[in-house]
Write a protein that holds these residues in place. Structure first.
Motif, PDB file in Angstrom:
ATOM      1  N   GLN A  31       0.836  -1.204   0.000  1.00  0.00           N
ATOM      2  CA  GLN A  31       0.000   0.000   0.000  1.00  0.00           C
ATOM      3  C   GLN A  31       0.874   1.258   0.000  1.00  0.00           C
ATOM      4  OE1 GLN A  31      -3.380  -0.371   0.210  1.00  0.00           O
ATOM      5  NE2 GLN A  31      -3.885   1.792   0.283  1.00  0.00           N
ATOM      6  N   ARG A  38       3.241   6.785  -6.761  1.00  0.00           N
ATOM      7  CA  ARG A  38       2.369   7.820  -7.309  1.00  0.00           C
ATOM      8  C   ARG A  38       3.037   9.186  -7.264  1.00  0.00           C
ATOM      9  NH1 ARG A  38      -2.140   8.963  -4.568  1.00  0.00           N
ATOM     10  NH2 ARG A  38      -2.245   7.299  -3.036  1.00  0.00           N
ATOM     11  N   ASP A 107     -14.132  18.548 -21.611  1.00  0.00           N
ATOM     12  CA  ASP A 107     -15.218  18.294 -20.662  1.00  0.00           C
ATOM     13  C   ASP A 107     -16.105  17.134 -21.098  1.00  0.00           C
ATOM     14  OD1 ASP A 107     -15.642  20.950 -18.648  1.00  0.00           O
ATOM     15  OD2 ASP A 107     -14.303  21.120 -20.362  1.00  0.00           O
ATOM     16  N   ILE A 111     -13.836   8.895 -19.341  1.00  0.00           N
ATOM     17  CA  ILE A 111     -13.129   7.615 -19.358  1.00  0.00           C
ATOM     18  C   ILE A 111     -14.004   6.621 -18.611  1.00  0.00           C
ATOM     19  CG2 ILE A 111     -11.025   6.416 -18.719  1.00  0.00           C
ATOM     20  CD1 ILE A 111      -9.758   9.268 -18.497  1.00  0.00           C
ATOM     21  N   GLN A 116      -5.457   0.437 -13.286  1.00  0.00           N
ATOM     22  CA  GLN A 116      -4.436   1.069 -12.441  1.00  0.00           C
ATOM     23  C   GLN A 116      -3.142   1.260 -13.218  1.00  0.00           C
ATOM     24  OE1 GLN A 116      -4.043  -1.295  -8.893  1.00  0.00           O
ATOM     25  NE2 GLN A 116      -5.693  -0.187  -7.875  1.00  0.00           N
ATOM     26  N   ILE A 119      -3.441   4.133 -15.606  1.00  0.00           N
ATOM     27  CA  ILE A 119      -3.376   5.402 -14.865  1.00  0.00           C
ATOM     28  C   ILE A 119      -1.929   5.720 -14.506  1.00  0.00           C
ATOM     29  CG2 ILE A 119      -3.960   6.544 -12.685  1.00  0.00           C
ATOM     30  CD1 ILE A 119      -6.658   5.110 -12.796  1.00  0.00           C
ATOM     31  N   ALA A 138      -7.322  14.598  -6.097  1.00  0.00           N
ATOM     32  CA  ALA A 138      -8.275  13.579  -6.536  1.00  0.00           C
ATOM     33  C   ALA A 138      -8.179  12.318  -5.683  1.00  0.00           C
ATOM     34  CB  ALA A 138      -8.033  13.247  -7.996  1.00  0.00           C
ATOM     35  N   ILE A 139      -6.975  11.853  -5.440  1.00  0.00           N
ATOM     36  CA  ILE A 139      -6.836  10.557  -4.778  1.00  0.00           C
ATOM     37  C   ILE A 139      -6.819  10.708  -3.266  1.00  0.00           C
ATOM     38  CG2 ILE A 139      -5.428   8.485  -4.568  1.00  0.00           C
ATOM     39  CD1 ILE A 139      -4.478   9.152  -7.496  1.00  0.00           C
ATOM     40  N   ARG A 166      -5.568  17.963 -14.963  1.00  0.00           N
ATOM     41  CA  ARG A 166      -6.632  17.103 -15.509  1.00  0.00           C
ATOM     42  C   ARG A 166      -6.566  17.093 -17.037  1.00  0.00           C
ATOM     43  NH1 ARG A 166     -11.159  19.895 -12.075  1.00  0.00           N
ATOM     44  NH2 ARG A 166     -11.149  18.694 -10.154  1.00  0.00           N
ATOM     45  N   ILE A 170      -5.759  13.819 -19.515  1.00  0.00           N
ATOM     46  CA  ILE A 170      -6.621  13.314 -20.586  1.00  0.00           C
ATOM     47  C   ILE A 170      -5.890  13.368 -21.928  1.00  0.00           C
ATOM     48  CG2 ILE A 170      -8.780  13.756 -21.839  1.00  0.00           C
ATOM     49  CD1 ILE A 170      -9.901  14.669 -19.092  1.00  0.00           C
TER      50      ILE A 170
ATOM     51  N   MET B   1     -15.261  16.627 -16.358  1.00  0.00           N
ATOM     52  CA  MET B   1     -13.890  16.619 -15.824  1.00  0.00           C
ATOM     53  C   MET B   1     -13.823  15.982 -14.444  1.00  0.00           C
ATOM     54  SD  MET B   1     -11.624  17.845 -17.868  1.00  0.00           S
ATOM     55  CE  MET B   1     -10.544  19.212 -18.088  1.00  0.00           C
ATOM     56  N   ASN B   2     -14.882  16.192 -13.644  1.00  0.00           N
ATOM     57  CA  ASN B   2     -14.897  15.595 -12.323  1.00  0.00           C
ATOM     58  C   ASN B   2     -14.907  14.077 -12.390  1.00  0.00           C
ATOM     59  OD1 ASN B   2     -14.796  17.927 -10.887  1.00  0.00           O
ATOM     60  ND2 ASN B   2     -17.015  18.240 -10.967  1.00  0.00           N
ATOM     61  N   ASN B   3     -15.384  13.615 -13.513  1.00  0.00           N
ATOM     62  CA  ASN B   3     -15.365  12.191 -13.783  1.00  0.00           C
ATOM     63  C   ASN B   3     -13.967  11.615 -13.588  1.00  0.00           C
ATOM     64  OD1 ASN B   3     -15.895   9.656 -14.858  1.00  0.00           O
ATOM     65  ND2 ASN B   3     -15.466  10.352 -16.927  1.00  0.00           N
ATOM     66  N   LEU B   4     -12.982  12.364 -14.037  1.00  0.00           N
ATOM     67  CA  LEU B   4     -11.593  11.908 -13.933  1.00  0.00           C
ATOM     68  C   LEU B   4     -11.190  11.749 -12.461  1.00  0.00           C
ATOM     69  CD1 LEU B   4      -8.865  11.306 -15.326  1.00  0.00           C
ATOM     70  CD2 LEU B   4      -8.362  13.728 -15.118  1.00  0.00           C
ATOM     71  N   ASP B   5     -11.548  12.747 -11.642  1.00  0.00           N
ATOM     72  CA  ASP B   5     -11.222  12.672 -10.223  1.00  0.00           C
ATOM     73  C   ASP B   5     -11.802  11.412  -9.590  1.00  0.00           C
ATOM     74  OD1 ASP B   5     -10.090  15.055 -10.655  1.00  0.00           O
ATOM     75  OD2 ASP B   5     -11.268  16.194  -9.204  1.00  0.00           O
ATOM     76  N   ILE B   7     -12.729   8.642 -11.059  1.00  0.00           N
ATOM     77  CA  ILE B   7     -12.076   7.426 -11.574  1.00  0.00           C
ATOM     78  C   ILE B   7     -10.724   7.230 -10.902  1.00  0.00           C
ATOM     79  CG2 ILE B   7     -10.979   6.447 -13.626  1.00  0.00           C
ATOM     80  CD1 ILE B   7     -13.321   7.764 -15.217  1.00  0.00           C
ATOM     81  N   LEU B   8      -9.984   8.321 -10.802  1.00  0.00           N
ATOM     82  CA  LEU B   8      -8.660   8.211 -10.179  1.00  0.00           C
ATOM     83  C   LEU B   8      -8.793   7.740  -8.741  1.00  0.00           C
ATOM     84  CD1 LEU B   8      -6.758  11.389 -11.427  1.00  0.00           C
ATOM     85  CD2 LEU B   8      -6.422   9.025 -12.133  1.00  0.00           C
ATOM     86  N   LYS B   9      -9.782   8.312  -8.033  1.00  0.00           N
ATOM     87  CA  LYS B   9      -9.961   7.953  -6.629  1.00  0.00           C
ATOM     88  C   LYS B   9     -10.305   6.478  -6.495  1.00  0.00           C
ATOM     89  CE  LYS B   9     -12.458  10.742  -3.785  1.00  0.00           C
ATOM     90  NZ  LYS B   9     -13.777  11.182  -3.296  1.00  0.00           N
ATOM     91  N   GLN B  11      -9.884   4.040  -8.536  1.00  0.00           N
ATOM     92  CA  GLN B  11      -8.871   3.095  -8.998  1.00  0.00           C
ATOM     93  C   GLN B  11      -7.609   3.119  -8.136  1.00  0.00           C
ATOM     94  OE1 GLN B  11      -8.670   0.773 -11.432  1.00  0.00           O
ATOM     95  NE2 GLN B  11     -10.828   1.006 -11.892  1.00  0.00           N
ATOM     96  N   MET B  12      -7.250   4.322  -7.691  1.00  0.00           N
ATOM     97  CA  MET B  12      -5.907   4.454  -7.116  1.00  0.00           C
ATOM     98  C   MET B  12      -5.859   4.456  -5.584  1.00  0.00           C
ATOM     99  SD  MET B  12      -4.348   4.293  -9.829  1.00  0.00           S
ATOM    100  CE  MET B  12      -2.632   4.535  -9.424  1.00  0.00           C
ATOM    101  N   GLN B  13      -7.021   4.593  -4.925  1.00  0.00           N
ATOM    102  CA  GLN B  13      -6.948   4.637  -3.455  1.00  0.00           C
ATOM    103  C   GLN B  13      -6.436   3.327  -2.873  1.00  0.00           C
ATOM    104  OE1 GLN B  13     -10.505   6.080  -1.554  1.00  0.00           O
ATOM    105  NE2 GLN B  13      -9.783   8.183  -1.691  1.00  0.00           N
ATOM    106  N   ASP B  14      -6.730   2.239  -3.553  1.00  0.00           N
ATOM    107  CA  ASP B  14      -6.162   0.980  -3.043  1.00  0.00           C
ATOM    108  C   ASP B  14      -5.106   0.420  -4.000  1.00  0.00           C
ATOM    109  OD1 ASP B  14      -7.919   0.381  -4.986  1.00  0.00           O
ATOM    110  OD2 ASP B  14      -9.015  -1.158  -3.884  1.00  0.00           O
TER     111      ASP B  14
END
Lengths: 177, 299
Positions: A31, A38, A107, A111, A116, A119, A138-139, A166, A170, B1-5, B7-9, B11-14
């Motif tokens: 983890q 990242r 906009d 996706i 992963q 990304i 974001a994360i 962002r 893209i 655009m928020n869609n990306l946030d 998706i990233l969250k 996919q990438m949080q774990d």
């Protein structure tokens, strides 16, 4: 994975038991390595940050005192560790304000499925400043105010950097696919 | 655009790739840290030891010197007045002996004033006696201190005893403690039978606990609410934290349901990783146990 981090193990870690340290490392290293990858510019940097982060975690273990979840607490330390490395390397130099790049008309672009791996590959291609903001906002879910404080930039800069990050993400993703 | 946030969250949080084995490096770093700390501590000890010896030496050197000068000046006066050569002869051994007897300058300088006219034996004896008296005094003082402290402790205890009813009232007025919760009290009689059944289950089978790791509050009938199945517990406390270690939900009731709404803000939580920390005690085991679960919230 985090299911196995028991209260007993945490207490032993606080006492400084090296076996417990190793157990905690084994349970959480994947983890934490993910976080390092990242943020850092390459795998070698990530490895160094991982090592530094664990040494710091074990050193600061007494300060944890059951504040919420150990994993979240550790992650914060690793993020700070990675950010410090970035700052030391002075990669974070892009602090310009809103530019023409701000609105690139992506906009409508969505996706649906992205792995992963995809990304990570795309993130690696971004400038380190973009990547950092994208990671933090974001994360990790930090607010712009928090990010501004962590990176020593303006809140407005953080916002514009995120918008550009962002768009850049893209753009990079489209290039490959 | 928020869609990306999003998706990233998601996919990438774990994101947990295979990490290189760097335990050896960590261990080395820890050792280096430890040795650096102990090194600093060691040097401090060495320094303090050195300082102590220096002080001791200077004290030992200073005492005979001061005594000698004292006697010298006094002797010269005495000689002037009484012209007794015997006294000055007698004083020399005192100056040599005194540092072994005492390191306290005040005693040494004070004593000869009183015993100046006495002969050598009396002087040294008095020194020893006064020192003994000094030690005894100290000891008595120490004893008194200890007794005082004990008395203070006793009085504190008394205070605590007198103040306990207030604390009890506090607890009663606090509804978060499950044992004293009024609702629990009403149910308690009914629960006794259930609890007995539960203990029986514990004897035959083992107490069990089932914690799901996903929550999808979209009203499709699957995992819309987060529930924990637990049997044979006597204490139950669940806390749910978000990814940034902020508490979003807490319950002492094992029959709780969480629909992904933050207790603090009343707003629906975003999708992402959440952590459930469950503290519980089984009836047949008095040890407080903790179980952590990673909950993935998908909207």
């Amino acid at each position: 994975m985090s299911q196995n981090v028991t209260q007993d193990l945490i207490e032993k870690c606080i006492q400084g038991n090296s076996n417990a340290h190793k157990k905690l490392y084994e349970l959480t290293s994947k983890q934490m390595y993910g976080i390092c990858l990242r943020y850092c510019k390459d795998a070698e940097d990530a490895k160094d940050t991982l090592q530094e982060g664990y040494i710091r975690v074990f050193g600061k273990m007494k300060q944890f005192e059951g504040k919420g979840v150990i994993e979240a607490w550790m992650r914060r330390i690793f993020v700070n560790c990675a950010l410090e490395n970035i700052r030391v390397n002075k990669f974070y130099t892009e602090t310009s304000d809103i530019s023409e790049e701000f609105d690139l008309g992506f906009d409508s672009f969505t996706i649906d499925r992205i792995s992963q791996k995809e990304i990570m590959e795309t993130m690696q291609k971004l400038a380190l400043g973009y990547r950092t903001v994208l990671n933090l906002y974001a994360i990790e879910g930090f607010s712009h105010a928090e990010i501004a404080e962590m990176l020593g930039i303006n809140e407005g800069t953080s916002k514009s950097q995120l918008a550009r990050a962002r768009a850049a993400f893209i753009k990079e993703y489209k290039k490959v696919n | 655009m928020n869609n990306l946030d999003e998706i990233l969250k998601q996919q990438m949080q774990d994101f947990a790739p295979d990490a290189p084995n760097i335990w050896a490096g960590i261990e080395q770093g820890m050792k280096a840290n430890a040795s650096a700390q102990s090194g600093v501590a060691g040097s401090k000890v060495v320094l303090s030891k050195l300082a102590l010896t220096v002080i001791k030496v200077t004290a030992i050197m200073a005492i005979p010197a001061s005594v000698a000068t004292f006697f010298y000046t006094n002797n010269s006066k005495k000689e002037n007045i009484e012209r007794e050569s015997k006294v000055s002869e007698l004083k020399v051994p005192i100056a040599v002996n005194s540092p072994e007897i005492s390191l306290d300058k005040t005693q040494v300088t004070d004593k000869p004033k009183e015993t100046f006219t006495n002969k050598e034996k009396y002087v040294s004896n008095n020194l020893i006696q006064t020192q003994e008296a000094y030690i005894n005094d100290n000891f008595i003082e120490h004893k008194l201190n200890v007794e005082n402290k004990q008395q203070e402790g006793l009085s504190n205890r008394n205070l605590e005893q007198t103040s306990t009813p207030v604390i009890v009232n506090d607890i009663v007025s606090n509804p978060t403690i499950p044992e004293i919760d009024l609702d629990d009290k009403i149910d308690s009689i009914e629960n006794i039978e259930n609890n007995f059944e539960a203990t029986e289950i514990n004897k035959n089978e083992s107490a069990f606990i089932k914690t799901p790791n996903v929550l999808t509050p979209n009203n499709d009938g699957l995992n819309d609410r987060y529930v924990i199945e637990i049997e044979g517990e006597k204490l139950f406390n669940l806390k749910i934290y978000n990814f940034n270690n902020e508490l979003v939900f807490e319950s002492n009731d094992k029959n709780f349901t969480w629909d992904g709404v933050s207790q603090k803000t009343g707003q629906a939580c975003n999708s992402g990783i959440y952590y459930g920390v469950l503290n519980f005690k089984f009836i047949n085991n008095d040890k407080l146990q903790t179980q952590m679960t990673k909950i993935k919230l998908i909207r």
